[in-house]
Design a protein around this motif. Structure first.
Motif, mmCIF file in Angstrom:
data_model
loop_
_atom_site.group_PDB
_atom_site.id
_atom_site.type_symbol
_atom_site.label_atom_id
_atom_site.label_comp_id
_atom_site.label_asym_id
_atom_site.label_seq_id
_atom_site.Cartn_x
_atom_site.Cartn_y
_atom_site.Cartn_z
ATOM 1 N N MET A 1 -6.388 1.017 5.172
ATOM 2 C CA MET A 1 -5.740 -0.105 5.847
ATOM 3 C C MET A 1 -4.663 -0.728 4.965
ATOM 4 S SD MET A 1 -7.431 -3.602 7.412
ATOM 5 C CE MET A 1 -7.754 -4.284 5.779
ATOM 6 N N ALA A 2 -4.967 -0.883 3.681
ATOM 7 C CA ALA A 2 -3.998 -1.471 2.753
ATOM 8 C C ALA A 2 -2.740 -0.599 2.657
ATOM 9 C CB ALA A 2 -4.636 -1.642 1.377
ATOM 10 N N GLY A 3 -2.936 0.717 2.495
ATOM 11 C CA GLY A 3 -1.796 1.614 2.389
ATOM 12 C C GLY A 3 -0.948 1.644 3.651
ATOM 13 N N ILE A 4 -1.619 1.658 4.820
ATOM 14 C CA ILE A 4 -0.893 1.694 6.101
ATOM 15 C C ILE A 4 -0.124 0.398 6.325
ATOM 16 C CG2 ILE A 4 -1.192 1.809 8.604
ATOM 17 C CD1 ILE A 4 -3.641 3.638 8.002
ATOM 18 N N LEU A 5 -0.725 -0.749 5.952
ATOM 19 C CA LEU A 5 -0.030 -2.026 6.099
ATOM 20 C C LEU A 5 1.233 -2.072 5.255
ATOM 21 C CD1 LEU A 5 -2.896 -4.699 6.157
ATOM 22 C CD2 LEU A 5 -1.303 -4.139 8.005
ATOM 23 N N VAL A 6 1.164 -1.527 4.052
ATOM 24 C CA VAL A 6 2.357 -1.477 3.190
ATOM 25 C C VAL A 6 3.450 -0.654 3.862
ATOM 26 C CG1 VAL A 6 3.272 -0.605 1.007
ATOM 27 C CG2 VAL A 6 1.105 -1.848 1.037
ATOM 28 N N PHE A 7 3.092 0.521 4.375
ATOM 29 C CA PHE A 7 4.078 1.387 5.019
ATOM 30 C C PHE A 7 4.651 0.726 6.280
ATOM 31 C CE2 PHE A 7 5.527 5.142 7.407
ATOM 32 C CZ PHE A 7 6.249 5.788 6.412
ATOM 33 N N PHE A 8 3.776 0.081 7.057
ATOM 34 C CA PHE A 8 4.216 -0.613 8.273
ATOM 35 C C PHE A 8 5.203 -1.729 7.930
ATOM 36 C CE2 PHE A 8 3.432 -4.112 11.372
ATOM 37 C CZ PHE A 8 3.954 -3.492 12.496
ATOM 38 N N THR A 9 4.901 -2.491 6.883
ATOM 39 C CA THR A 9 5.780 -3.590 6.466
ATOM 40 C C THR A 9 7.152 -3.075 6.052
ATOM 41 O OG1 THR A 9 3.854 -4.850 5.704
ATOM 42 C CG2 THR A 9 6.005 -5.548 4.881
ATOM 43 N N VAL A 10 7.178 -1.972 5.323
ATOM 44 C CA VAL A 10 8.461 -1.375 4.913
ATOM 45 C C VAL A 10 9.286 -0.986 6.137
ATOM 46 C CG1 VAL A 10 9.533 0.594 3.747
ATOM 47 C CG2 VAL A 10 7.600 -0.595 2.679
ATOM 48 N N LEU A 11 8.614 -0.435 7.163
ATOM 49 C CA LEU A 11 9.318 -0.024 8.382
ATOM 50 C C LEU A 11 9.994 -1.200 9.097
ATOM 51 C CD1 LEU A 11 6.955 2.570 10.141
ATOM 52 C CD2 LEU A 11 9.208 2.996 9.161
ATOM 53 N N LEU A 12 9.475 -2.419 8.909
ATOM 54 C CA LEU A 12 10.028 -3.577 9.593
ATOM 55 C C LEU A 12 11.264 -4.157 8.915
ATOM 56 C CD1 LEU A 12 6.833 -5.627 10.632
ATOM 57 C CD2 LEU A 12 7.920 -3.711 11.785
ATOM 58 N N PHE A 13 11.502 -3.801 7.661
ATOM 59 C CA PHE A 13 12.627 -4.391 6.927
ATOM 60 C C PHE A 13 13.963 -3.843 7.438
ATOM 61 C CE2 PHE A 13 9.648 -6.278 4.119
ATOM 62 C CZ PHE A 13 10.343 -7.266 3.415
ATOM 63 N N PRO A 14 15.001 -4.693 7.447
ATOM 64 C CA PRO A 14 16.316 -4.287 7.975
ATOM 65 C C PRO A 14 16.899 -3.041 7.317
ATOM 66 C CG PRO A 14 16.234 -6.661 7.706
ATOM 67 C CD PRO A 14 14.965 -6.131 7.109
ATOM 68 N N PHE A 15 16.672 -2.879 5.994
ATOM 69 C CA PHE A 15 17.255 -1.717 5.329
ATOM 70 C C PHE A 15 16.682 -0.419 5.887
ATOM 71 C CE2 PHE A 15 13.471 -2.290 2.675
ATOM 72 C CZ PHE A 15 13.050 -0.983 2.474
#
Length: 422
Positions: free
Chosen positions: A301-315
């Motif tokens: 869950m921790a790893g997936i949340l990190v990846f999900f958060t990165v996907l949301l960033f404008p860059f």
């Protein structure tokens, strides 16, 4: 022993059959009702109020927990299913004679939520009594998978049936599904064991409030169950609203996909929960292995949340595009995995609580757990909603991810030191 095993299997089949039928009917109605409310002239606020009224389930949980331990759980389940059928069939009659209005719909929602709140703790309290302890994880996984499959099928066919046959027929079908569920539960072989009543110095039995406080004290004195309930609150308040608050806001505000794509994402989330339930049953069905399953679930869950958060960033949107097939597939995979790994937390926790709780406290404890799970989601959604009015979605998710990482790390380190669980 063979006869006892067949008896247990028969009871389980009857329980699963009844729940599967009524859950499918309820899921179809749940998908359709927002559309029907809007077609009746209701607003988005009315739809929101309709969903909010489901919190009546939480309010009745303390009473339901006490009732589930004091009275015959089978009779509670049968009675509430018959009552739910009666409410829904009354909606059918009102719709058939064109008497139905928004007030009736909202009152019916409250009644159904209350009946569901009475039903749920009794069911969870009965399962450990009709299933061998070694099979609890597998059975809980099966129940979760069946419920998720019902939601999936409800989402897939609900709107089509609404367009094809109208809401009147759907009310009739859903009412019949609850009648079938009650009939199936009536065939369960179950003997109610009267609890040993505790009395005060004057010889009086404890009242409702005393029984509720008794259940709370049990949780507080059992350090493992207390910690598991606290972590349950975290996952339901902070993680579950990602699916129904963060994703709609992000999808509408930052992505260029159609509403059909959003529907696909919702289907993927449900499929993830189904796959996660099946995996938990396959991997941990023979023994509880709480530490192992929670370590796997929390870490993933921790790893997936990190990846999900990165996907949301404008860059990330600039690099991958906000309307490309690559970005959509990445988002779908992440949401599917997140939904799946939550089952590695929720199902083993439920199983451990069933094993560690005496039968005469079972419904007490699950009523409190139900309050945490059912109440945590709307409270978390409300908090997300207010914050997202002021803060960009990617910064909000970054804060949520960091907070979840810290709490999960503390929770796991504390749990792994405990010698009360395996």
């Amino acid at each position: 022993m063979e006869n006892a095993k067949k008896k247990i299997n028969k009871n389980l089949v009857l329980l699963l059959l009844g729940r599967g039928v009524s859950d499918l009917g309820a899921s179809i109605q749940m998908i359709v009702m927002p559309l029907y409310i809007l077609d009746m002239g209701g607003s988005a606020a009315t739809v929101g109020l309709y969903s909010f009224l489901a919190l009546a389930t939480v309010l009745v949980y303390p009473l339901a927990g006490v009732a589930g331990d004091r009275f015959n759980r089978k009779m509670i389940m049968v009675a509430t299913d018959f009552a739910s059928a009666g409410v829904i069939l009354l909606l059918f009659v009102c719709a058939y004679f064109h008497w139905l209005n928004l007030t009736i719909v909202l009152v019916a929602q409250i009644l159904i939520a209350v009946l569901n709140g009475l039903f749920d703790p009794a069911t969870k309290g009965m399962v450990p009594q009709i299933v061998e302890q070694s099979q609890l994880t597998k059975v809980n996984s099966g129940i979760s998978a069946l419920r998720t499959l019902s939601v999936l099928l409800g989402a897939a066919i609900g709107s089509m049936l609404y367009a094809g046959v109208g809401v009147t027929v759907l009310f009739l079908l859903n009412g019949i599904s609850f009648l079938l569920s009650a009939g199936s539960e009536m065939l369960i072989s179950y003997r109610h064991v009267k609890r040993n009543e505790r009395h005060d110095a004057k010889g009086n039995s404890p009242g409702l409030l005393a029984d509720v406080l008794d259940g709370i004290r049990f949780i507080l004195h059992n350090r493992v169950i207390g910690k598991l309930c606290a972590y349950f609150l975290l996952t339901f308040a902070f993680i579950q609203p990602i699916f129904n608050v963060v994703m709609p806001v992000f999808f509408r505000g930052s992505l260029g996909y159609s509403d059909i794509h959003y529907g696909y994402l919702q289907m993927v989330i449900i499929i993830g929960a189904l796959l996660g339930s099946i995996l938990v049953g396959a991997l941990f069905g023979k023994s509880i292995q709480l530490k192992k399953s929670l370590t796997i679930g929390c870490s993933l869950m921790a790893g997936i949340l990190v990846f999900f958060t990165v996907l949301l960033f404008p860059f990330c949107l600039e690099i991958l595009g906000n309307d490309t097939i690559i970005y959509f597939l990445l988002l779908a995979v992440v949401l599917c995995l997140l939904s799946a790994v939550l089952m590695f937390i929720h199902i083993p926790v439920q199983t451990y609580i069933q094993i560690a709780t005496p039968h005469d406290y079972m419904s007490h404890i699950f009523s409190i757990v139900g309050m945490i799970t059912k109440g945590g989601m709307p409270l978390g959604a409300l908090l997300y909603g207010f914050i997202l009015e002021k803060v960009a979605v990617h910064w909000m998710m970054l804060f949520t991810t960091l907070l979840t990482l810290m709490i999960s790390g503390f929770f796991l380190s504390s749990l792994l030191k405990s010698d009360q669980i395996g």
